[in-house]
Design an enzyme around this catalytic site. Structure first.
Site, short mmCIF file in Angstrom:
data_model
loop_
_atom_site.label_atom_id
_atom_site.label_comp_id
_atom_site.label_asym_id
_atom_site.label_seq_id
_atom_site.Cartn_x
_atom_site.Cartn_y
_atom_site.Cartn_z
N VAL A 111 0.87 -1.18 0.00
CA VAL A 111 0.00 0.00 0.00
C VAL A 111 0.90 1.23 0.00
O VAL A 111 1.85 1.30 0.79
CB VAL A 111 -0.92 0.03 1.23
CG1 VAL A 111 -1.85 1.25 1.18
CG2 VAL A 111 -1.74 -1.25 1.32
N CYS A 112 0.62 2.16 -0.89
CA CYS A 112 1.35 3.43 -0.93
C CYS A 112 2.86 3.18 -1.06
O CYS A 112 3.29 2.41 -1.92
CB CYS A 112 1.00 4.25 0.32
SG CYS A 112 1.45 5.99 0.22
#
Length: 323
Positions: A111-112
């Site tokens: 994520v990210c």
């Protein structure tokens, strides 16, 4: 069979990057009927040595040591230590652990800026990947073998999945649930969480409304009116009435606050709405053109080429390839 999910924690991780996917998997376990007493997922937070680990907000989470975990799916959240390459012992140990899991054909996701950890482990070499748009150029510079796409919500390339910033982790987790257990369960989880089911992986990270971002409430009301009445005429006179200004005053004030003429703003908002439908495979191109206010395919096609550099059919093909 219960699917084991491990979500990595390290000092300074982004809390929502971890909590969003964790909630999706835990809710999927709750909503899916247990088979032979076994839930769909067992989710745990893991870290190098286990124990309490503090997020960037100061909120801590209890973890178990990842040495004892045997997950089928790993989620690596983002955080400043990863993108700034501040790799202490815990993050240095993360690389060989991820590499060992990859050799075992585990599903590894990020994520990210968690994508930086996957890239450091060599898991993204030769693959398409994404991260938060603000850090995509840095990821590409540090890891030239990665094919970074800065404008995707999430990307699935083999057993490796990467996603954009923060809330995109929820989209990623919903996509994983859908892959594992089908659309119905993913939709049920999205409904319980009151989130959209689900933004397509190929969807842009950027929003026309966010880019225009007017300062006054009356202009924000105009943009909201456009978005909610896409099939209306939306003339300058109509929009000026929403703003309670004369057409001349409105046109001048609108451009000063948004950097766009009213006509261009209407086109951009209609195009963004159409693009979401196109990427999601929601109806024929002609039906999308009507629903988004363009009226006919050719008018929408010209707008797409001006704004996105490609026709609606090409956008749909790209979204399918990225899904």
């Amino acid at each position: 069979m219960t699917r084991q999910v491990a979500i990595v924690a390290f000092e300074g991780f982004e809390l929502l990057d971890l909590a969003g996917p964790m909630t999706v998997f835990q809710m999927a376990a709750t909503l899916s009927p247990a088979r032979r007493g076994r839930p769909a997922y067992a989710v745990q937070a893991v870290s190098w040595r286990g124990g309490s680990v503090a997020s960037v907000t100061g909120v801590s989470i209890d973890t178990v040591a990842w040495s004892g975990a045997a997950p089928g799916t790993v989620v690596v959240p983002g955080g400043a230590p990863l993108r700034e390459q501040r790799c202490g012992p815990a993050l240095q140990a993360l690389t060989p652990w991820l590499q060992s899991l990859a050799r075992s054909r585990r599903r590894i996701t990020s994520v990210c800026t968690g994508a930086f950890a996957l890239a450091d482990a060599g898991l993204l070499d030769g693959r398409r990947a994404t991260t938060h748009w603000r850090h995509a150029a840095t990821l590409q510079q540090l890891h030239p073998a990665v094919r970074v796409d800065s404008d995707r919500i999430f990307i699935h390339d083999g057993p490796v999945w990467t996603s954009a910033g923060i809330s995109a982790g929820i989209d990623l987790a919903l996509a994983l649930v859908e892959e594992d257990h089908g659309t119905a369960l993913a939709q049920a989880v999205a409904g319980e969480m009151v989130v959209y089911h689900r933004r397509a992986g190929g969807q842009s990270q950027f929003s026309s409304l966010l880019a225009m971002s007017p300062g006054s409430e009356r202009m924000r009301a105009v943009l909201a009116h456009i978005r909610e009445h896409l099939t209306a005429a939306l003339t300058v006179d109509d929009l000026a009435a929403v703003a309670c200004l004369s057409p001349r005053q409105f046109a001048r004030a609108f451009r000063a606050e948004t950097g766009q003429t009213p006509a261009k703003a209407v086109e951009r908002i209609r195009a963004e709405a159409a693009r979401l439908r196109i990427e999601a495979g929601d109806g024929s191109v002609a039906a999308v053109a009507r629903a988004s206010g363009f009226g006919d395919e050719e008018r929408m096609r010209r707008a797409f080429i001006r704004l996105y550099g490609q026709a609606p059919q090409a956008v749909r093909r790209a979204a399918r390839a990225a899904a």
